[in-house]
Design an enzyme around this catalytic site. Sequence first.
Site, PDB file in Angstrom:
ATOM      1  N   GLY A 119       0.698  -1.229  -0.065  1.00 34.56           N
ATOM      2  CA  GLY A 119       0.104   0.170   0.094  1.00 34.56           C
ATOM      3  C   GLY A 119       0.791   1.134  -0.010  1.00 34.56           C
ATOM      4  N   GLY A 129       0.279   1.545  -3.133  1.00 37.35           N
ATOM      5  CA  GLY A 129       0.304   0.805  -4.675  1.00 37.35           C
ATOM      6  C   GLY A 129       1.282   1.304  -5.712  1.00 37.35           C
ATOM      7  N   GLY A 130       2.067   2.416  -5.267  1.00 35.86           N
ATOM      8  CA  GLY A 130       3.089   2.984  -6.331  1.00 35.86           C
ATOM      9  C   GLY A 130       3.791   2.091  -6.781  1.00 35.86           C
ATOM     10  N   LYS A 131       4.770   1.481  -6.097  1.00 37.92           N
ATOM     11  CA  LYS A 131       5.545   0.447  -6.480  1.00 37.92           C
ATOM     12  C   LYS A 131       5.172  -0.639  -7.086  1.00 37.92           C
ATOM     13  CE  LYS A 131       9.404   2.136  -3.110  1.00 37.92           C
ATOM     14  NZ  LYS A 131       8.489   2.846  -2.161  1.00 37.92           N
ATOM     15  N   GLU A 145      -0.996  -6.434   1.816  1.00 37.48           N
ATOM     16  CA  GLU A 145      -1.354  -5.047   2.360  1.00 37.48           C
ATOM     17  C   GLU A 145      -2.286  -5.368   3.742  1.00 37.48           C
ATOM     18  OE1 GLU A 145      -1.404  -1.774   4.239  1.00 37.48           O
ATOM     19  OE2 GLU A 145      -0.085  -2.023   2.520  1.00 37.48           O
ATOM     20  N   ASP A 150      -1.352  -9.538   7.500  1.00 36.28           N
ATOM     21  CA  ASP A 150      -0.236  -9.165   8.486  1.00 36.28           C
ATOM     22  C   ASP A 150       0.917  -9.688   7.572  1.00 36.28           C
ATOM     23  OD1 ASP A 150       1.680  -8.642   9.860  1.00 36.28           O
ATOM     24  OD2 ASP A 150       0.826  -8.656  11.750  1.00 36.28           O
ATOM     25  N   ASP A 189       9.195  -2.575   1.353  1.00 42.78           N
ATOM     26  CA  ASP A 189       9.312  -1.046   1.411  1.00 42.78           C
ATOM     27  C   ASP A 189       8.660  -0.743   2.822  1.00 42.78           C
ATOM     28  OD1 ASP A 189       9.444   1.659   1.032  1.00 42.78           O
ATOM     29  OD2 ASP A 189       7.418   1.611  -0.197  1.00 42.78           O
ATOM     30  N   CYS A 229      12.057   4.809   3.323  1.00 41.39           N
ATOM     31  CA  CYS A 229      12.041   6.205   2.828  1.00 41.39           C
ATOM     32  C   CYS A 229      12.398   7.022   4.287  1.00 41.39           C
ATOM     33  CB  CYS A 229      10.673   6.907   2.462  1.00 41.39           C
ATOM     34  SG  CYS A 229      10.852   8.491   1.769  1.00 41.39           S
TER      35      CYS A 229
END
Length: 452
Positions: free
Chosen positions: A265, A267-269, A288, A314, A332, A385
Amino acid sequence: MKNARDIAYEVLAAVELDDAYANLALSKLLNGNQLDARDSAMAQELAFGAIRSKALYEHVIEVGANRSIEDIDPKTKCVLLLGVHQLLGMRVPAHAAISETVNLAKRELKLSASGFVNGVLRRASEHDREYWETSFAKGKSGDALLAARYSHPMWIVKALQQALELDGRASELEHLLELDNEPADVNVVALPGFAEAKELIDAGLKPGFASPIGFELPEGNPARVPAIAAGRARVQDQGSQLVALALVAAEPVAPDEQWLDLCAGPGGKAALLAALAKTQNARLTCNELAPHRAKLVEMALSPIDPDIYVRVGDGRELGQDAPESFDRILIDAPCTGLGSLRRRPEARWRKQPSDLPSLTSLQKELLESAWQGLKPGGILVYSTCSPHASETIAVVDWAVKRFDCELIDAQATLQQINPGLEFKTKRLTAQLWPQAHGTDAMFLAILRKPIG
Protein backbone atom coordinates in the site's frame (compact mmCIF):
# COMPACT_ATOMS: atom_id res chain seq x y z
CA MET A 1 -16.66 27.08 -5.61
CA LYS A 2 -13.74 27.01 -3.20
CA ASN A 3 -10.69 29.16 -3.93
CA ALA A 4 -7.03 28.37 -3.25
CA ARG A 5 -7.11 29.77 0.30
CA ASP A 6 -10.22 27.79 1.19
CA ILE A 7 -8.60 24.57 0.01
CA ALA A 8 -5.33 25.35 1.79
CA TYR A 9 -7.26 25.94 5.01
CA GLU A 10 -9.10 22.63 4.67
CA VAL A 11 -5.82 20.81 4.09
CA LEU A 12 -4.22 22.44 7.11
CA ALA A 13 -7.27 21.76 9.29
CA ALA A 14 -7.32 18.11 8.19
CA VAL A 15 -3.63 17.76 9.07
CA GLU A 16 -3.85 19.60 12.40
CA LEU A 17 -7.20 18.26 13.62
CA ASP A 18 -7.59 14.85 11.95
CA ASP A 19 -3.97 13.68 11.53
CA ALA A 20 -4.47 13.59 7.75
CA TYR A 21 -1.61 13.41 5.27
CA ALA A 22 -1.24 16.75 3.54
CA ASN A 23 -0.56 15.33 0.08
CA LEU A 24 -3.59 13.01 0.17
CA ALA A 25 -5.90 15.69 1.58
CA LEU A 26 -4.75 18.18 -1.06
CA SER A 27 -5.16 15.69 -3.91
CA LYS A 28 -8.71 14.87 -2.84
CA LEU A 29 -9.68 18.52 -2.59
CA LEU A 30 -8.08 19.48 -5.90
CA ASN A 31 -9.83 16.63 -7.68
CA GLY A 32 -13.14 17.79 -6.24
CA ASN A 33 -12.72 21.45 -7.24
CA GLN A 34 -11.97 22.73 -10.71
CA LEU A 35 -9.03 25.00 -9.96
CA ASP A 36 -6.71 26.03 -12.76
CA ALA A 37 -3.00 25.23 -12.62
CA ARG A 38 -2.08 28.54 -11.00
CA ASP A 39 -4.63 28.27 -8.19
CA SER A 40 -3.79 24.58 -7.61
CA ALA A 41 -0.14 25.51 -7.18
CA MET A 42 -1.08 28.34 -4.83
CA ALA A 43 -3.22 26.06 -2.68
CA GLN A 44 -0.34 23.61 -2.35
CA GLU A 45 2.22 26.30 -1.56
CA LEU A 46 -0.07 27.88 1.05
CA ALA A 47 -0.74 24.63 2.87
CA PHE A 48 2.64 22.94 2.54
CA GLY A 49 4.60 26.12 3.22
CA ALA A 50 2.61 26.83 6.38
CA ILE A 51 3.24 23.28 7.63
CA ARG A 52 6.96 23.26 6.79
CA SER A 53 7.69 26.49 8.67
CA LYS A 54 5.19 25.87 11.45
CA ALA A 55 7.73 26.25 14.27
CA LEU A 56 8.81 29.71 13.08
CA TYR A 57 5.27 30.82 12.30
CA GLU A 58 3.96 29.69 15.69
CA HIS A 59 6.66 31.84 17.29
CA VAL A 60 5.45 34.82 15.23
CA ILE A 61 1.84 34.11 16.22
CA GLU A 62 2.74 33.85 19.91
CA VAL A 63 4.49 37.24 19.81
CA GLY A 64 1.62 38.83 17.87
CA ALA A 65 -1.06 37.34 20.11
CA ASN A 66 0.90 37.74 23.35
CA ARG A 67 -0.16 34.26 24.39
CA SER A 68 1.01 30.66 24.09
CA ILE A 69 0.13 28.83 20.88
CA GLU A 70 -1.59 26.15 23.03
CA ASP A 71 -4.07 28.80 24.17
CA ILE A 72 -5.20 29.58 20.62
CA ASP A 73 -8.14 27.70 19.11
CA PRO A 74 -6.75 25.11 16.61
CA LYS A 75 -8.89 26.31 13.69
CA THR A 76 -7.88 29.91 14.36
CA LYS A 77 -4.25 28.78 14.46
CA CYS A 78 -4.66 27.19 11.01
CA VAL A 79 -5.97 30.46 9.58
CA LEU A 80 -3.14 32.39 11.22
CA LEU A 81 -0.49 30.00 9.91
CA LEU A 82 -1.76 30.56 6.37
CA GLY A 83 -1.74 34.31 6.86
CA VAL A 84 1.77 34.41 8.33
CA HIS A 85 3.07 32.24 5.50
CA GLN A 86 1.67 34.68 2.95
CA LEU A 87 3.36 37.56 4.78
CA LEU A 88 6.75 35.92 5.36
CA GLY A 89 7.03 33.08 2.85
CA MET A 90 5.27 34.23 -0.31
CA ARG A 91 5.25 37.24 -2.58
CA VAL A 92 1.81 38.33 -1.47
CA PRO A 93 1.48 42.06 -0.66
CA ALA A 94 0.86 42.59 3.05
CA HIS A 95 -2.50 44.29 2.57
CA ALA A 96 -3.74 41.42 0.40
CA ALA A 97 -2.39 38.75 2.73
CA ILE A 98 -4.11 40.34 5.73
CA SER A 99 -7.44 41.17 4.06
CA GLU A 100 -7.77 37.77 2.35
CA THR A 101 -6.90 35.93 5.56
CA VAL A 102 -9.40 37.99 7.57
CA ASN A 103 -12.03 37.14 4.95
CA LEU A 104 -11.09 33.47 5.31
CA ALA A 105 -11.51 33.81 9.09
CA LYS A 106 -14.99 35.27 8.58
CA ARG A 107 -15.94 32.27 6.45
CA GLU A 108 -14.43 29.55 8.64
CA LEU A 109 -14.39 30.88 12.22
CA LYS A 110 -16.63 32.66 14.69
CA LEU A 111 -17.22 36.26 13.68
CA SER A 112 -15.37 37.53 16.76
CA ALA A 113 -12.19 35.70 15.67
CA SER A 114 -11.64 37.88 12.60
CA GLY A 115 -10.54 40.87 14.70
CA PHE A 116 -8.04 38.70 16.56
CA VAL A 117 -6.67 37.37 13.26
CA ASN A 118 -6.39 40.89 11.89
CA GLY A 119 -4.45 42.09 14.94
CA VAL A 120 -1.98 39.20 14.98
CA LEU A 121 -1.25 39.50 11.25
CA ARG A 122 -0.75 43.25 11.46
CA ARG A 123 1.83 42.68 14.19
CA ALA A 124 3.49 39.99 12.06
CA SER A 125 3.63 42.34 9.06
CA GLU A 126 5.66 44.93 10.98
CA HIS A 127 8.86 42.94 10.30
CA ASP A 128 10.30 40.82 7.50
CA ARG A 129 11.15 37.12 7.66
CA GLU A 130 14.81 37.77 8.48
CA TYR A 131 13.79 39.71 11.60
CA TRP A 132 11.48 36.95 12.78
CA GLU A 133 14.04 34.25 12.07
CA THR A 134 16.61 36.15 14.14
CA SER A 135 14.06 36.54 16.92
CA PHE A 136 13.24 32.82 16.86
CA ALA A 137 16.91 31.79 16.82
CA LYS A 138 17.97 34.14 19.64
CA GLY A 139 20.11 32.36 22.21
CA LYS A 140 20.38 29.16 20.17
CA SER A 141 23.53 27.56 18.75
CA GLY A 142 24.68 24.36 17.07
CA ASP A 143 21.93 21.87 16.22
CA ALA A 144 19.35 24.00 18.03
CA LEU A 145 20.19 26.94 15.77
CA LEU A 146 19.85 24.78 12.63
CA ALA A 147 16.58 23.39 13.93
CA ALA A 148 15.24 26.91 14.41
CA ARG A 149 16.63 28.28 11.16
CA TYR A 150 15.16 25.47 9.03
CA SER A 151 12.10 24.68 11.17
CA HIS A 152 12.98 21.04 11.92
CA PRO A 153 12.74 19.28 15.29
CA MET A 154 16.23 19.04 16.75
CA TRP A 155 16.19 15.23 16.95
CA ILE A 156 15.66 15.09 13.18
CA VAL A 157 18.56 17.48 12.58
CA LYS A 158 20.80 15.21 14.68
CA ALA A 159 19.58 12.06 12.90
CA LEU A 160 20.13 13.54 9.44
CA GLN A 161 23.61 14.74 10.42
CA GLN A 162 24.54 11.25 11.62
CA ALA A 163 23.21 9.64 8.44
CA LEU A 164 25.08 12.11 6.24
CA GLU A 165 28.33 11.53 8.15
CA LEU A 166 27.98 7.77 7.68
CA ASP A 167 27.44 8.38 3.97
CA GLY A 168 30.46 10.65 3.49
CA ARG A 169 28.30 13.77 3.12
CA ALA A 170 28.69 15.57 6.46
CA SER A 171 29.06 18.98 4.80
CA GLU A 172 25.67 18.70 3.06
CA LEU A 173 23.39 19.03 6.11
CA GLU A 174 22.31 22.65 5.62
CA HIS A 175 21.65 22.04 1.93
CA LEU A 176 19.46 19.07 2.82
CA LEU A 177 17.54 21.02 5.47
CA GLU A 178 17.06 23.86 3.00
CA LEU A 179 15.67 21.48 0.36
CA ASP A 180 13.26 19.98 2.90
CA ASN A 181 11.61 23.41 2.97
CA GLU A 182 11.28 23.75 -0.80
CA PRO A 183 8.47 22.24 -2.88
CA ALA A 184 9.50 18.96 -4.44
CA ASP A 185 9.18 18.51 -8.18
CA VAL A 186 6.25 16.42 -9.34
CA ASN A 187 7.91 13.18 -10.46
CA VAL A 188 6.21 10.74 -12.82
CA VAL A 189 7.04 7.17 -13.82
CA ALA A 190 6.34 5.91 -17.33
CA LEU A 191 5.25 2.34 -16.66
CA PRO A 192 7.29 0.06 -18.95
CA GLY A 193 5.23 -1.36 -21.76
CA PHE A 194 2.36 1.05 -21.10
CA ALA A 195 3.67 4.61 -21.56
CA GLU A 196 6.26 5.92 -23.99
CA ALA A 197 8.71 8.73 -23.32
CA LYS A 198 7.53 10.66 -26.37
CA GLU A 199 3.97 10.68 -25.12
CA LEU A 200 4.95 12.25 -21.80
CA ILE A 201 7.33 14.74 -23.38
CA ASP A 202 4.59 15.79 -25.81
CA ALA A 203 2.36 16.36 -22.76
CA GLY A 204 4.89 18.85 -21.36
CA LEU A 205 6.98 16.63 -19.08
CA LYS A 206 10.76 16.49 -19.15
CA PRO A 207 13.03 13.49 -18.53
CA GLY A 208 14.17 13.08 -14.93
CA PHE A 209 17.77 12.74 -13.80
CA ALA A 210 17.79 9.78 -11.43
CA SER A 211 15.49 7.21 -13.02
CA PRO A 212 15.66 6.16 -16.69
CA ILE A 213 11.86 5.86 -16.71
CA GLY A 214 11.29 9.00 -14.62
CA PHE A 215 9.90 12.35 -15.74
CA GLU A 216 9.20 15.71 -14.12
CA LEU A 217 6.05 17.80 -14.49
CA PRO A 218 7.04 21.48 -14.30
CA GLU A 219 3.53 22.75 -13.51
CA GLY A 220 -0.13 21.88 -13.54
CA ASN A 221 -2.34 19.12 -12.19
CA PRO A 222 -0.84 15.67 -12.92
CA ALA A 223 -4.32 14.16 -13.20
CA ARG A 224 -4.80 16.15 -16.41
CA VAL A 225 -1.91 14.38 -18.16
CA PRO A 226 -3.62 11.77 -20.37
CA ALA A 227 -1.19 8.93 -19.58
CA ILE A 228 -1.57 9.55 -15.85
CA ALA A 229 -5.35 9.80 -16.06
CA ALA A 230 -5.39 6.44 -17.85
CA GLY A 231 -3.08 4.78 -15.29
CA ARG A 232 -0.28 4.16 -17.80
CA ALA A 233 1.97 6.59 -15.95
CA ARG A 234 1.93 7.48 -12.27
CA VAL A 235 3.09 10.21 -9.94
CA GLN A 236 6.05 8.63 -8.14
CA ASP A 237 9.34 9.87 -6.74
CA GLN A 238 12.33 8.78 -8.80
CA GLY A 239 13.94 7.23 -5.72
CA SER A 240 10.96 4.92 -5.36
CA GLN A 241 11.27 4.05 -9.03
CA LEU A 242 14.91 3.08 -8.51
CA VAL A 243 14.01 0.79 -5.61
CA ALA A 244 11.58 -1.18 -7.79
CA LEU A 245 14.03 -1.24 -10.69
CA ALA A 246 16.78 -2.52 -8.38
CA LEU A 247 14.69 -5.55 -7.41
CA VAL A 248 14.71 -6.57 -11.08
CA ALA A 249 18.24 -5.45 -11.97
CA ALA A 250 20.01 -7.13 -9.05
CA GLU A 251 20.27 -10.45 -10.91
CA PRO A 252 19.06 -11.77 -14.30
CA VAL A 253 15.41 -12.79 -14.20
CA ALA A 254 14.58 -16.45 -14.87
CA PRO A 255 11.36 -17.49 -16.63
CA ASP A 256 8.16 -17.68 -14.55
CA GLU A 257 9.57 -16.09 -11.41
CA GLN A 258 7.29 -15.34 -8.46
CA TRP A 259 7.61 -11.82 -7.02
CA LEU A 260 6.16 -10.35 -3.83
CA ASP A 261 5.55 -6.77 -2.73
CA LEU A 262 5.18 -7.37 1.01
CA CYS A 263 4.06 -3.87 2.09
CA ALA A 264 2.29 -2.83 -1.09
CA GLY A 265 0.00 0.00 0.00
CA PRO A 266 -0.88 2.44 -1.42
CA GLY A 267 0.33 0.81 -4.63
CA GLY A 268 2.89 3.01 -6.34
CA LYS A 269 5.77 0.55 -6.36
CA ALA A 270 3.30 -2.32 -6.89
CA ALA A 271 2.09 -0.77 -10.15
CA LEU A 272 5.65 -0.39 -11.40
CA LEU A 273 6.53 -3.94 -10.37
CA ALA A 274 3.38 -5.20 -12.13
CA ALA A 275 4.47 -3.51 -15.36
CA LEU A 276 8.02 -4.87 -14.99
CA ALA A 277 6.66 -8.36 -14.26
CA LYS A 278 4.80 -8.32 -17.57
CA THR A 279 7.99 -7.46 -19.44
CA GLN A 280 9.89 -10.24 -17.61
CA ASN A 281 7.24 -12.99 -17.75
CA ALA A 282 7.05 -12.98 -13.96
CA ARG A 283 4.06 -13.17 -11.64
CA LEU A 284 3.53 -10.60 -8.89
CA THR A 285 1.71 -11.02 -5.58
CA CYS A 286 0.98 -8.07 -3.30
CA ASN A 287 0.30 -7.93 0.42
CA GLU A 288 -1.21 -5.12 2.46
CA LEU A 289 -2.33 -5.12 6.08
CA ALA A 290 -5.04 -2.45 5.97
CA PRO A 291 -8.14 -3.26 3.86
CA HIS A 292 -8.60 0.34 2.66
CA ARG A 293 -4.96 0.49 1.52
CA ALA A 294 -5.36 -2.91 -0.18
CA LYS A 295 -8.20 -1.34 -2.17
CA LEU A 296 -5.82 1.42 -3.26
CA VAL A 297 -3.34 -1.25 -4.38
CA GLU A 298 -6.05 -2.95 -6.43
CA MET A 299 -6.96 0.39 -8.02
CA ALA A 300 -3.31 1.06 -8.86
CA LEU A 301 -2.93 -2.39 -10.42
CA SER A 302 -6.18 -2.41 -12.41
CA PRO A 303 -4.84 -0.60 -15.52
CA ILE A 304 -1.76 -2.88 -15.52
CA ASP A 305 -2.98 -6.32 -14.48
CA PRO A 306 -6.31 -6.61 -12.64
CA ASP A 307 -5.70 -10.32 -12.00
CA ILE A 308 -2.81 -9.78 -9.57
CA TYR A 309 -3.60 -11.28 -6.18
CA VAL A 310 -3.68 -8.71 -3.38
CA ARG A 311 -3.54 -10.49 -0.03
CA VAL A 312 -5.07 -8.57 2.88
CA GLY A 313 -3.16 -9.63 5.97
CA ASP A 314 -0.22 -9.12 8.28
CA GLY A 315 3.05 -9.29 6.37
CA ARG A 316 4.70 -10.72 9.47
CA GLU A 317 2.67 -13.91 8.95
CA LEU A 318 3.05 -14.30 5.20
CA GLY A 319 6.32 -16.21 5.34
CA GLN A 320 4.75 -18.84 7.55
CA ASP A 321 1.71 -19.06 5.25
CA ALA A 322 3.81 -19.33 2.07
CA PRO A 323 7.30 -20.62 2.92
CA GLU A 324 9.98 -20.51 0.20
CA SER A 325 7.45 -19.37 -2.41
CA PHE A 326 9.00 -16.24 -3.95
CA ASP A 327 12.06 -15.56 -6.10
CA ARG A 328 12.12 -11.82 -5.37
CA ILE A 329 10.60 -9.89 -2.49
CA LEU A 330 10.38 -6.15 -1.92
CA ILE A 331 9.96 -4.84 1.62
CA ASP A 332 9.20 -1.13 1.45
CA ALA A 333 9.05 -1.04 5.21
CA PRO A 334 6.99 1.27 7.42
CA CYS A 335 9.37 3.90 8.80
CA THR A 336 9.64 7.43 10.16
CA GLY A 337 9.48 8.89 6.64
CA LEU A 338 12.34 11.32 7.31
CA GLY A 339 13.45 10.91 3.70
CA SER A 340 10.32 12.47 2.23
CA LEU A 341 9.91 15.64 4.28
CA ARG A 342 9.65 17.71 1.10
CA ARG A 343 6.55 15.80 0.02
CA ARG A 344 5.10 15.05 3.45
CA PRO A 345 5.71 18.25 5.39
CA GLU A 346 3.65 17.15 8.39
CA ALA A 347 5.91 14.13 9.06
CA ARG A 348 8.58 16.23 10.77
CA TRP A 349 6.08 17.33 13.44
CA ARG A 350 4.38 13.96 13.90
CA LYS A 351 7.23 11.55 14.37
CA GLN A 352 9.17 11.28 17.63
CA PRO A 353 12.33 9.40 18.66
CA SER A 354 10.06 7.23 20.79
CA ASP A 355 8.56 5.84 17.55
CA LEU A 356 11.83 4.18 16.55
CA PRO A 357 11.86 1.09 18.82
CA SER A 358 8.44 -0.10 17.63
CA LEU A 359 9.27 0.68 13.99
CA THR A 360 12.62 -1.13 14.01
CA SER A 361 10.99 -4.10 15.73
CA LEU A 362 8.35 -4.21 12.99
CA GLN A 363 11.02 -3.89 10.29
CA LYS A 364 12.89 -6.88 11.69
CA GLU A 365 9.70 -8.94 11.98
CA LEU A 366 8.88 -8.20 8.34
CA LEU A 367 12.39 -9.26 7.34
CA GLU A 368 11.99 -12.50 9.29
CA SER A 369 8.73 -13.24 7.47
CA ALA A 370 10.09 -12.32 4.05
CA TRP A 371 13.17 -14.45 4.61
CA GLN A 372 10.94 -17.41 5.40
CA GLY A 373 8.92 -16.79 2.23
CA LEU A 374 11.99 -16.36 0.00
CA LYS A 375 13.22 -19.27 -2.09
CA PRO A 376 16.84 -20.40 -1.66
CA GLY A 377 18.91 -18.27 -4.02
CA GLY A 378 16.18 -15.61 -4.04
CA ILE A 379 16.61 -11.83 -3.86
CA LEU A 380 15.19 -9.55 -1.16
CA VAL A 381 15.25 -5.75 -1.36
CA TYR A 382 14.80 -3.95 1.96
CA SER A 383 13.92 -0.28 1.54
CA THR A 384 12.89 2.64 3.71
CA CYS A 385 12.00 6.23 2.93
CA SER A 386 14.25 7.22 5.79
CA PRO A 387 18.02 7.66 6.14
CA HIS A 388 17.89 7.21 9.93
CA ALA A 389 20.70 4.80 10.90
CA SER A 390 18.43 2.83 13.25
CA GLU A 391 16.05 2.01 10.38
CA THR A 392 18.65 1.40 7.70
CA ILE A 393 22.17 0.11 8.23
CA ALA A 394 21.45 -1.10 11.78
CA VAL A 395 18.52 -3.23 10.60
CA VAL A 396 20.54 -4.57 7.67
CA ASP A 397 23.52 -5.42 9.92
CA TRP A 398 21.09 -7.33 12.14
CA ALA A 399 19.64 -9.19 9.13
CA VAL A 400 23.04 -10.19 7.74
CA LYS A 401 24.03 -11.69 11.10
CA ARG A 402 20.60 -13.20 11.70
CA PHE A 403 20.31 -14.93 8.33
CA ASP A 404 24.02 -15.39 7.58
CA CYS A 405 23.31 -14.04 4.11
CA GLU A 406 25.11 -12.18 1.34
CA LEU A 407 24.68 -8.51 0.53
CA ILE A 408 24.58 -7.68 -3.17
CA ASP A 409 26.17 -4.31 -3.99
CA ALA A 410 23.16 -1.97 -4.08
CA GLN A 411 25.23 1.02 -5.19
CA ALA A 412 26.60 -0.90 -8.15
CA THR A 413 23.10 -2.11 -9.00
CA LEU A 414 21.77 1.46 -9.05
CA GLN A 415 24.72 2.58 -11.16
CA GLN A 416 23.94 -0.24 -13.57
CA ILE A 417 20.45 1.28 -13.88
CA ASN A 418 21.82 4.84 -14.12
CA PRO A 419 25.61 5.29 -14.45
CA GLY A 420 25.23 8.96 -13.50
CA LEU A 421 24.37 8.23 -9.88
CA GLU A 422 27.21 9.15 -7.52
CA PHE A 423 27.97 7.61 -4.13
CA LYS A 424 30.73 8.62 -1.72
CA THR A 425 31.27 5.40 0.23
CA LYS A 426 32.16 1.80 -0.60
CA ARG A 427 29.23 0.40 1.37
CA LEU A 428 27.14 -2.37 -0.15
CA THR A 429 23.90 -0.62 0.84
CA ALA A 430 22.76 2.50 -1.00
CA GLN A 431 21.42 5.79 0.30
CA LEU A 432 19.82 8.31 -2.04
CA TRP A 433 19.56 12.01 -1.12
CA PRO A 434 17.56 15.03 -2.33
CA GLN A 435 20.62 17.29 -2.44
CA ALA A 436 22.78 14.69 -4.24
CA HIS A 437 20.41 12.72 -6.46
CA GLY A 438 17.23 14.82 -6.66
CA THR A 439 15.19 12.02 -5.08
CA ASP A 440 13.63 11.38 -1.72
CA ALA A 441 16.17 10.02 0.76
CA MET A 442 15.47 6.39 -0.04
CA PHE A 443 17.64 3.63 1.45
CA LEU A 444 17.96 0.16 -0.01
CA ALA A 445 19.81 -3.05 0.66
CA ILE A 446 19.78 -6.17 -1.52
CA LEU A 447 20.09 -9.56 0.22
CA ARG A 448 20.51 -12.95 -1.41
CA LYS A 449 19.31 -16.11 0.36
CA PRO A 450 21.93 -18.88 0.37
CA ILE A 451 21.22 -22.12 -1.47
CA GLY A 452 21.31 -25.11 0.85
